[in-house]
Design an enzyme around this catalytic site. Structure first.
Site, PDB file in Angstrom:
ATOM      1  N   GLY A 254       0.803  -1.212   0.000  1.00 41.14           N
ATOM      2  CA  GLY A 254       0.000   0.000   0.000  1.00 41.14           C
ATOM      3  C   GLY A 254       0.836   1.262   0.000  1.00 41.14           C
ATOM      4  O   GLY A 254       0.476   2.263  -0.627  1.00 41.14           O
ATOM      5  N   ASP A 255       1.977   1.230   0.699  1.00 38.61           N
ATOM      6  CA  ASP A 255       2.854   2.403   0.746  1.00 38.61           C
ATOM      7  C   ASP A 255       3.419   2.716  -0.632  1.00 38.61           C
ATOM      8  O   ASP A 255       3.506   3.889  -1.031  1.00 38.61           O
ATOM      9  CB  ASP A 255       4.000   2.160   1.723  1.00 38.61           C
ATOM     10  CG  ASP A 255       3.535   1.675   3.080  1.00 38.61           C
ATOM     11  OD1 ASP A 255       2.393   1.980   3.464  1.00 38.61           O
ATOM     12  OD2 ASP A 255       4.317   0.982   3.755  1.00 38.61           O
TER      13      ASP A 255
END
Length: 314
Positions: A254-255
């Site tokens: 997600g980052d």
């Protein structure tokens, strides 16, 4: 002018190695995003607090080597960074264990330097932070930060909020929901996922989750490899390209998605193109262990003319 500020916490990372051993590195959701932004050619500063210890020195040196700006990093005498451990199963899914109650980063909203840091937010095109960032501050600290973000937005800065959720970071779900609601109301861009939101709003449909987020630009990543988008030009579903290699570790998926999305938007891509870029980078990141993949594994960047006006990229 520096284009992006990422606010949050970097910790000492212990990840599984062979024979029950662990290797040491550094990581944290917003720091991971800052590193990937820098690798994608974005000028980025990391805003946090660290100690005056050798491990904090290593962090700052490592960020500098990655091209992440450290002029907004406050160093606190006698304090230390937090620690987290990653365990992954045979499908690459991760589990986190944290030791961070006295970490220096938790003091960032309560320092003599805090006012100057918050005033500096208006000098950036985008300020990015996550729900984990909000969870490490007191309620008063969160209020101070949100007030500064709203003030910066009046001067043209955009606020991007990632819904990254860790239940153990919050005293209870009602406190978390209030903090999320404040961020949803203030954010220009929300990068969300059903994985994050369903523990907070159990049983809700994708449509209902999206209706509860007021931001004009929204990405909702789904359990399947796809995302739903809502933006000024309408709505769209973006499906990720099929993975051709096995998933090793989903840490920072997600980052890295957030970094590629923001970088693409700053380069002039529309939200659909930006989401595709996010899925592509995340699809590479999950094939390697740890939060930050080797530099040689980064996909080649597609060159586009950067957007020079804040208004032009809205």
């Amino acid at each position: 002018m520096t284009r992006v500020a990422c606010i949050g916490e970097c910790m000492i990372e212990l990840k599984q190695a062979r024979a029950g051993m662990y290797s040491r590195g550094f990581g944290g959701d917003t720091l991971n995003t800052a590193v990937y932004l820098a690798r994608l050619g974005v000028d980025v500063d990391y805003i946090t607090a660290l100690g005056d210890d050798p491990l904090s020195d290593e962090m700052v040196a490592g960020w500098t080597a990655e091209g992440v700006g450290t002029k907004r990093v406050v160093r606190l005498s006698g304090r230390l960074p937090g620690i987290y451990m990653i365990q992954t199963d045979d499908k690459g899914e991760r589990r986190f264990f944290h030791w961070r109650e006295d970490a220096a980063a938790r003091s960032l909203m309560d320092l003599p330097e805090t006012g100057d840091i918050l005033n500096s937010l208006a000098s950036y095109d985008i300020v990015y932070l996550s729900a984990i960032t909000l969870s490490i501050y007191s309620e008063e600290g969160r209020s101070r930060l949100m007030t500064a973000l709203k003030r910066a937005r009046l001067l043209g800065t955009r606020f991007a909020f990632d819904t990254n959720f860790r239940a153990r970071g919050w005293p209870d779900l009602d406190v978390a929901r209030r903090a999320y609601g404040d961020a949803f109301e203030a954010a220009d861009i929300v990068l969300a996922s059903t994985e994050d939101l369903l523990p907070l709003y159990p049983g809700e449909s994708n449509a209902t989750l999206m209706l509860g987020i007021a931001s004009p630009e929204l990405v909702l990543k789904l359990a399947e490899p796809a995302s739903l988008l809502r933006f000024a030009g309408g709505s769209h579903e973006v499906k990720a390209e099929p993975l051709t290699k096995p998933v090793v570790d989903t840490t920072a998926a997600g980052d890295s998605f957030a970094a590629a999305y923001i970088a693409a938007r700053l380069a002039g891509s529309d939200p659909v193109e930006a989401a595709r870029a996010g899925h592509r980078l995340a699809g590479v990141v999950v094939r390697y262990p740890g939060a930050v993949i080797p530099r040689y594994a980064m996909p080649l960047r597609k060159t586009r003319k950067p957007v020079t006006s804040r208004k032009a990229s809205r």
